[in-house]
Design a protein around this motif. Structure first.
Motif, PDB file in Angstrom:
ATOM      1  N   TYR A   1     -22.899  20.171   2.866  1.00 50.62           N
ATOM      2  CA  TYR A   1     -22.576  20.293   4.283  1.00 50.62           C
ATOM      3  C   TYR A   1     -23.575  21.229   4.946  1.00 50.62           C
ATOM      4  CZ  TYR A   1     -18.221  18.367   2.498  1.00 50.62           C
ATOM      5  OH  TYR A   1     -17.303  17.571   1.856  1.00 50.62           O
ATOM      6  N   ARG A   2     -23.922  20.897   6.172  1.00 50.75           N
ATOM      7  CA  ARG A   2     -24.860  21.702   6.948  1.00 50.75           C
ATOM      8  C   ARG A   2     -24.227  23.065   7.257  1.00 50.75           C
ATOM      9  NH1 ARG A   2     -28.750  20.047  11.106  1.00 50.75           N
ATOM     10  NH2 ARG A   2     -28.990  21.685  12.680  1.00 50.75           N
ATOM     11  N   THR A   3     -25.021  24.133   7.101  1.00 49.94           N
ATOM     12  CA  THR A   3     -24.504  25.458   7.407  1.00 49.94           C
ATOM     13  C   THR A   3     -25.613  26.363   7.912  1.00 49.94           C
ATOM     14  OG1 THR A   3     -23.148  27.276   6.546  1.00 49.94           O
ATOM     15  CG2 THR A   3     -24.864  26.451   5.101  1.00 49.94           C
ATOM     16  N   HIS A   4     -25.238  27.359   8.717  1.00 45.56           N
ATOM     17  CA  HIS A   4     -26.144  28.414   9.179  1.00 45.56           C
ATOM     18  C   HIS A   4     -25.800  29.700   8.439  1.00 45.56           C
ATOM     19  CE1 HIS A   4     -27.979  26.362  12.692  1.00 45.56           C
ATOM     20  NE2 HIS A   4     -26.830  25.705  12.722  1.00 45.56           N
ATOM     21  N   TYR A   5     -26.825  30.456   8.085  1.00 41.89           N
ATOM     22  CA  TYR A   5     -26.602  31.727   7.392  1.00 41.89           C
ATOM     23  C   TYR A   5     -27.731  32.682   7.741  1.00 41.89           C
ATOM     24  CZ  TYR A   5     -26.147  35.099   3.561  1.00 41.89           C
ATOM     25  OH  TYR A   5     -26.025  36.247   2.826  1.00 41.89           O
TER      26      TYR A   5
ATOM     27  N   GLY B   1     -29.494  33.204  10.278  1.00 42.63           N
ATOM     28  CA  GLY B   1     -30.639  32.586  10.919  1.00 42.63           C
ATOM     29  C   GLY B   1     -31.252  31.444  10.146  1.00 42.63           C
ATOM     30  N   ASN B   2     -30.788  31.210   8.918  1.00 39.11           N
ATOM     31  CA  ASN B   2     -31.298  30.113   8.095  1.00 39.11           C
ATOM     32  C   ASN B   2     -30.434  28.870   8.271  1.00 39.11           C
ATOM     33  OD1 ASN B   2     -33.118  31.979   7.053  1.00 39.11           O
ATOM     34  ND2 ASN B   2     -31.794  32.474   5.320  1.00 39.11           N
ATOM     35  N   LEU B   3     -30.999  27.740   7.909  1.00 39.52           N
ATOM     36  CA  LEU B   3     -30.285  26.474   7.958  1.00 39.52           C
ATOM     37  C   LEU B   3     -30.392  25.803   6.605  1.00 39.52           C
ATOM     38  CD1 LEU B   3     -28.770  24.550   9.922  1.00 39.52           C
ATOM     39  CD2 LEU B   3     -30.986  23.485  10.407  1.00 39.52           C
ATOM     40  N   GLY B   4     -29.269  25.345   6.063  1.00 38.22           N
ATOM     41  CA  GLY B   4     -29.306  24.712   4.749  1.00 38.22           C
ATOM     42  C   GLY B   4     -28.029  23.976   4.437  1.00 38.22           C
ATOM     43  N   LEU B   5     -27.867  23.646   3.160  1.00 40.68           N
ATOM     44  CA  LEU B   5     -26.718  22.901   2.660  1.00 40.68           C
ATOM     45  C   LEU B   5     -25.838  23.801   1.812  1.00 40.68           C
ATOM     46  CD1 LEU B   5     -28.600  19.699   1.414  1.00 40.68           C
ATOM     47  CD2 LEU B   5     -27.160  19.846   3.467  1.00 40.68           C
ATOM     48  N   PHE B   6     -24.545  23.515   1.812  1.00 32.87           N
ATOM     49  CA  PHE B   6     -23.665  24.121   0.814  1.00 32.87           C
ATOM     50  C   PHE B   6     -22.679  23.067   0.337  1.00 32.87           C
ATOM     51  CE2 PHE B   6     -20.771  24.430   4.343  1.00 32.87           C
ATOM     52  CZ  PHE B   6     -19.502  24.438   3.783  1.00 32.87           C
ATOM     53  N   ASN B   7     -22.285  23.203  -0.896  1.00 34.79           N
ATOM     54  CA  ASN B   7     -21.309  22.290  -1.490  1.00 34.79           C
ATOM     55  C   ASN B   7     -20.479  23.082  -2.483  1.00 34.79           C
ATOM     56  OD1 ASN B   7     -19.817  20.321  -2.739  1.00 34.79           O
ATOM     57  ND2 ASN B   7     -21.541  19.041  -3.336  1.00 34.79           N
ATOM     58  N   THR B   8     -19.236  23.323  -2.142  1.00 36.06           N
ATOM     59  CA  THR B   8     -18.327  24.033  -3.042  1.00 36.06           C
ATOM     60  C   THR B   8     -17.177  23.119  -3.477  1.00 36.06           C
ATOM     61  OG1 THR B   8     -17.109  24.907  -1.134  1.00 36.06           O
ATOM     62  CG2 THR B   8     -18.864  26.283  -2.042  1.00 36.06           C
ATOM     63  N   THR B   9     -17.385  21.808  -3.303  1.00 34.62           N
ATOM     64  CA  THR B   9     -16.331  20.846  -3.615  1.00 34.62           C
ATOM     65  C   THR B   9     -15.962  20.904  -5.091  1.00 34.62           C
ATOM     66  OG1 THR B   9     -17.169  19.387  -1.900  1.00 34.62           O
ATOM     67  CG2 THR B   9     -15.667  18.416  -3.503  1.00 34.62           C
ATOM     68  N   VAL B  10     -14.679  21.004  -5.357  1.00 35.66           N
ATOM     69  CA  VAL B  10     -14.174  20.987  -6.729  1.00 35.66           C
ATOM     70  C   VAL B  10     -13.579  19.611  -6.991  1.00 35.66           C
ATOM     71  CG1 VAL B  10     -12.556  22.005  -8.362  1.00 35.66           C
ATOM     72  CG2 VAL B  10     -13.725  23.466  -6.699  1.00 35.66           C
ATOM     73  N   THR B  11     -14.142  18.898  -7.972  1.00 36.22           N
ATOM     74  CA  THR B  11     -13.737  17.530  -8.272  1.00 36.22           C
ATOM     75  C   THR B  11     -13.258  17.431  -9.703  1.00 36.22           C
ATOM     76  OG1 THR B  11     -15.477  16.774  -6.774  1.00 36.22           O
ATOM     77  CG2 THR B  11     -14.475  15.117  -8.191  1.00 36.22           C
ATOM     78  N   ASN B  12     -12.164  16.749  -9.924  1.00 36.95           N
ATOM     79  CA  ASN B  12     -11.689  16.527 -11.283  1.00 36.95           C
ATOM     80  C   ASN B  12     -12.794  15.880 -12.111  1.00 36.95           C
ATOM     81  OD1 ASN B  12      -9.154  17.534 -10.711  1.00 36.95           O
ATOM     82  ND2 ASN B  12      -8.276  15.542 -10.229  1.00 36.95           N
ATOM     83  N   GLY B  13     -12.983  16.408 -13.303  1.00 39.81           N
ATOM     84  CA  GLY B  13     -14.041  15.899 -14.163  1.00 39.81           C
ATOM     85  C   GLY B  13     -15.359  16.603 -13.964  1.00 39.81           C
ATOM     86  N   GLN B  14     -15.483  17.379 -12.882  1.00 40.69           N
ATOM     87  CA  GLN B  14     -16.715  18.116 -12.619  1.00 40.69           C
ATOM     88  C   GLN B  14     -16.439  19.608 -12.514  1.00 40.69           C
ATOM     89  OE1 GLN B  14     -19.703  16.500 -12.609  1.00 40.69           O
ATOM     90  NE2 GLN B  14     -18.504  14.702 -13.119  1.00 40.69           N
ATOM     91  N   VAL B  15     -15.426  20.060 -13.223  1.00 44.97           N
ATOM     92  CA  VAL B  15     -15.007  21.460 -13.174  1.00 44.97           C
ATOM     93  C   VAL B  15     -15.058  22.055 -14.576  1.00 44.97           C
ATOM     94  CG1 VAL B  15     -13.130  23.035 -12.597  1.00 44.97           C
ATOM     95  CG2 VAL B  15     -13.500  20.998 -11.204  1.00 44.97           C
ATOM     96  N   TYR B  16     -15.549  23.288 -14.652  1.00 46.66           N
ATOM     97  CA  TYR B  16     -15.626  23.965 -15.935  1.00 46.66           C
ATOM     98  C   TYR B  16     -14.237  24.338 -16.437  1.00 46.66           C
ATOM     99  CZ  TYR B  16     -16.712  27.374 -19.535  1.00 46.66           C
ATOM    100  OH  TYR B  16     -16.771  28.043 -20.729  1.00 46.66           O
ATOM    101  N   LYS B  17     -13.925  23.873 -17.635  1.00 47.20           N
ATOM    102  CA  LYS B  17     -12.686  24.245 -18.319  1.00 47.20           C
ATOM    103  C   LYS B  17     -13.075  24.838 -19.671  1.00 47.20           C
ATOM    104  CE  LYS B  17     -10.003  20.520 -16.166  1.00 47.20           C
ATOM    105  NZ  LYS B  17      -9.205  19.289 -16.406  1.00 47.20           N
TER     106      LYS B  17
END
Length: 300
Positions: A35-39, A41-57
């Protein structure tokens, strides 16, 4: 043959812009890159989506890595909620990826180590056809066949710029590199295993260095885990940690002291680490202490 993507964006009802990718001519479903985000003064992407099967257990990795699989878990939860495809491209690292948030700006650091292992996999040439390892370094191969080194003992600037050209926009190259990492994570268990191996190797090395600095022989695992998290995030230097540990062997007090380090700015993170440690302790999985001689944790 290189893996190529069609990348699209759309504005969500909450006003956030989402970038998605779909592998060309594959029949595969679209997936979120970030997702597009500002930080600052910078512009970039972030993705913190937690998906079943893609999570550390940790239990999925304990057979191979033993207690270390649980030892890294508090920091994994604090960094990404355990998401193997956690991504950010908006801060000074320019490209950070994985469940432990490996950052590309550190020479010989965790991201560089992780990426070098990925580039040794046969499928790497499909994801990054213009990159190659030579003499243990990452090189870029131009269209005319010449090679240029992207990282060294002193700098990763060229590698950072390859992954994310600037912090002023979300460029095509930035989107493509992000899509490659996320797709690779979704589709190749070897990629996530390398994330885990990198984390455990890093923490084993860190514990040896921390023991040399703080004398952690027979220190409880929960104390060691908090120290490792402090250093992994970089929220304090060693002198502050040493002061927190100066309790004449009272490790509960030492742990309480460690939990105050950075609490003004990072209280939610510290609470995540504490809560994860409490759960692991309640499950009987953290009754261990560090053995400096072997560099391993042993029953307390």
């Amino acid at each position: 043959m290189a893996i190529d993507f069609t990348i699209t964006s759309n504005v969500l009802p909450n006003g956030r812009t989402a970038f998605s990718a779909q592998r060309i001519n594959s029949g595969e479903a679209k997936f979120i890159i970030g997702y597009r985000t500002h930080y600052e003064g910078n512009l970039g992407l972030f993705n913190t989506t937690v998906t079943n099967g893609q999570v550390y257990k940790p239990e999925d990795h304990a057979a191979r890595h033993g207690f270390w699989a649980y030892f890294i878990h508090p920091t994994a939860m604090a960094e990404s909620q355990g998401s193997f495809k956690c991504l950010n491209t908006y801060d000074r690292a320019k490209f950070t990826f994985g469940f432990m948030q490996y950052a590309a700006h550190v020479p010989n650091g965790d991201f560089v180590s992780f990426f070098k292992k990925l580039l040794q996999l046969p499928v790497a040439r499909e994801y990054f056809p213009k990159l190659a390892l030579q003499n243990g370094r990452i090189f870029y191969k131009s269209n005319n066949g010449t090679f240029s080194q992207l990282e060294s003992d002193h700098s990763t600037q060229a590698l950072m710029d390859y992954l994310n050209p600037t912090l002023n926009d979300i460029e095509t190259q930035e989107r493509i590199c992000a899509a490659r990492f996320v797709h690779w994570t979704i589709n190749d268990p070897q990629q996530t295993e390398i994330q885990v191996e990198t984390a455990i190797t890093l923490y084993k090395e860190n514990m040896k260095a921390l023991d040399s600095r703080f004398d952690l022989h027979h220190a409880p695992a929960y104390v060691c885990a908090m120290i490792c998290d402090i250093r992994h995030q970089g929220r304090s230097k060693n002198d502050r940690i040493a002061a927190a540990l100066n309790t004449n062997g009272n490790y509960q007090k030492a742990f309480s002291n460690l939990c105050t380090i950075g609490e003004t700015n990072y209280k939610p993170r510290i609470n995540t680490v504490k809560n994860t440690l409490a759960k692991l302790t309640d499950q009987g999985l953290f009754s261990m202490k560090y053995d400096a001689g072997s560099g391993e944790f042993i029953p307390a």
